[in-house]
Design an enzyme around this catalytic site. Structure first.
Site, PDB file in Angstrom:
ATOM      1  CE  LYS A  32      32.010  38.634  35.891  1.00 35.05           C
ATOM      2  NZ  LYS A  32      33.587  38.755  35.640  1.00 35.05           N
ATOM      3  CE1 TYR A  80      33.882  42.509  36.652  1.00 36.93           C
ATOM      4  CE2 TYR A  80      33.489  43.900  33.978  1.00 36.93           C
ATOM      5  CZ  TYR A  80      33.082  43.101  35.575  1.00 36.93           C
ATOM      6  OH  TYR A  80      32.029  43.557  36.049  1.00 36.93           O
ATOM      7  CB  CYS A  81      37.011  39.170  37.297  1.00 38.80           C
ATOM      8  SG  CYS A  81      37.541  39.357  39.428  1.00 38.80           S
ATOM      9  CB  ALA A  82      36.570  35.895  33.423  1.00 37.41           C
ATOM     10  CB  THR A 110      41.112  41.567  37.619  1.00 30.84           C
ATOM     11  OG1 THR A 110      40.279  41.127  37.330  1.00 30.84           O
ATOM     12  CG2 THR A 110      42.311  40.786  37.383  1.00 30.84           C
TER      13      THR A 110
END
Length: 283
Positions: A184, A171-173, A115
């Site tokens: 994060k 987001y964008c894990a 993402t």
């Protein structure tokens, strides 16, 4: 870091010269990662956002131009949202680009998936690119460790304990992100290119140094909303290095931490040293 040492770490744009200048004494620009020598490239040039992202592509395509076919690039970017090629094909992408431009954020695309990721001068990017030795098989975990371990060790010296893990809902894990206090701190990604000589690995890390933790969530959410794509990104799951430092040691931008990392990688950052502020880094 003295001005002469710092100048050796500065390199020219790959558009201007095929091989970034490594200084008069290449050994002064070599650090050990996983007991292997890597060319240290503190890339302080201000290119357009897309050119900054594309420089990583240049690395993986030109890795054998570097000594030992291994390089560590430390860099930052001007405000932009970096998205995958898939995201750039959505019908609402043009509208989202216009909306974010009005808010002061350019748009850039990357070759890897995942993402959207926010880049600003408050985000430090750490790119490790190397050709695998002939005797070593590719391992996702080991390749991420080459990149993550020195960053985690340096943060620990600064009083910011962290570890590798995944923050679900961020987001964008990813499972190889860097996490502290359950939030994060840095996102990671990886590409592997195969050629006649074997495998080339490029690992990338984006570390939130001084951004407001809510800014990334707001910008990324606005992008997906404008593209009319549902993306469930939890609030309060992102943090920054500055959130864990006393005010006198906080960074004005990623530049200070970049030079601090160079100090650490060169073995010149002792335990308990103060962070290098932007003002100190420029002196």
């Amino acid at each position: 870091m003295t001005p002469s040492t710092r100048e050796k770490l500065l390199v020219k744009s790959p558009e201007a010269t095929p091989l970034p200048a490594l200084g008069e004494d290449p050994a002064a620009n070599v650090v050990l990662l996983d007991k292997r020598p890597f060319a240290l490239w503190y890339d302080a040039l201000c290119r357009p956002p897309q050119a900054q992202v594309d420089t990583d592509n240049w690395l993986i395509d030109n890795i054998d131009r570097f000594p030992q076919s291994a390089v560590l690039r430390i860099w930052s970017n001007s405000p932009c949202l970096v998205v995958s090629r898939r995201d750039s094909t959505w019908p609402g992408f043009s509208a989202a680009t216009h909306t974010l431009a009005k808010a002061g954020f350019a748009m850039a695309t990357r070759r890897s998936g995942g993402t959207a990721v926010l880049h600003t001068p408050g985000v430090l990017n750490f790119t490790v690119c190397h050709r695998l030795p002939d005797h070593r098989a590719f391992s996702v975990a080991e390749s991420y460790a080459v990149m993550n371990d020195p960053v985690i060790a340096c943060l620990d010296r600064l009083g910011v304990p962290s570890h590798v893990g995944e923050v679900a809902g961020s987001y964008c894990a990813g499972r190889y992100d860097i996490v502290t206090d359950g939030k994060k701190l840095a996102g990671t990604a990886q590409r592997v290119k195969h050629d006649a000589r074997g495998a080339i690995v490029l690992s990338h890390l984006s570390l939130n140094v001084s951004n407001s933790p809510g800014e990334a969530h707001e910008v990324i959410e606005k992008f997906y909303r404008t593209c009319q794509r549902h993306m469930d990104i939890g609030k309060g799951l992102i943090t920054s290095v500055n959130s864990f430092l006393p005010p006198e040691n906080q960074f004005a931008s990623a530049r200070g931490l970049a030079i601090t990392l160079c100090h650490y990688l060169e073995g010149r950052l002792e335990h308990g040293n103060k962070a290098v502020t932007a003002d100190a880094a420029s002196s």
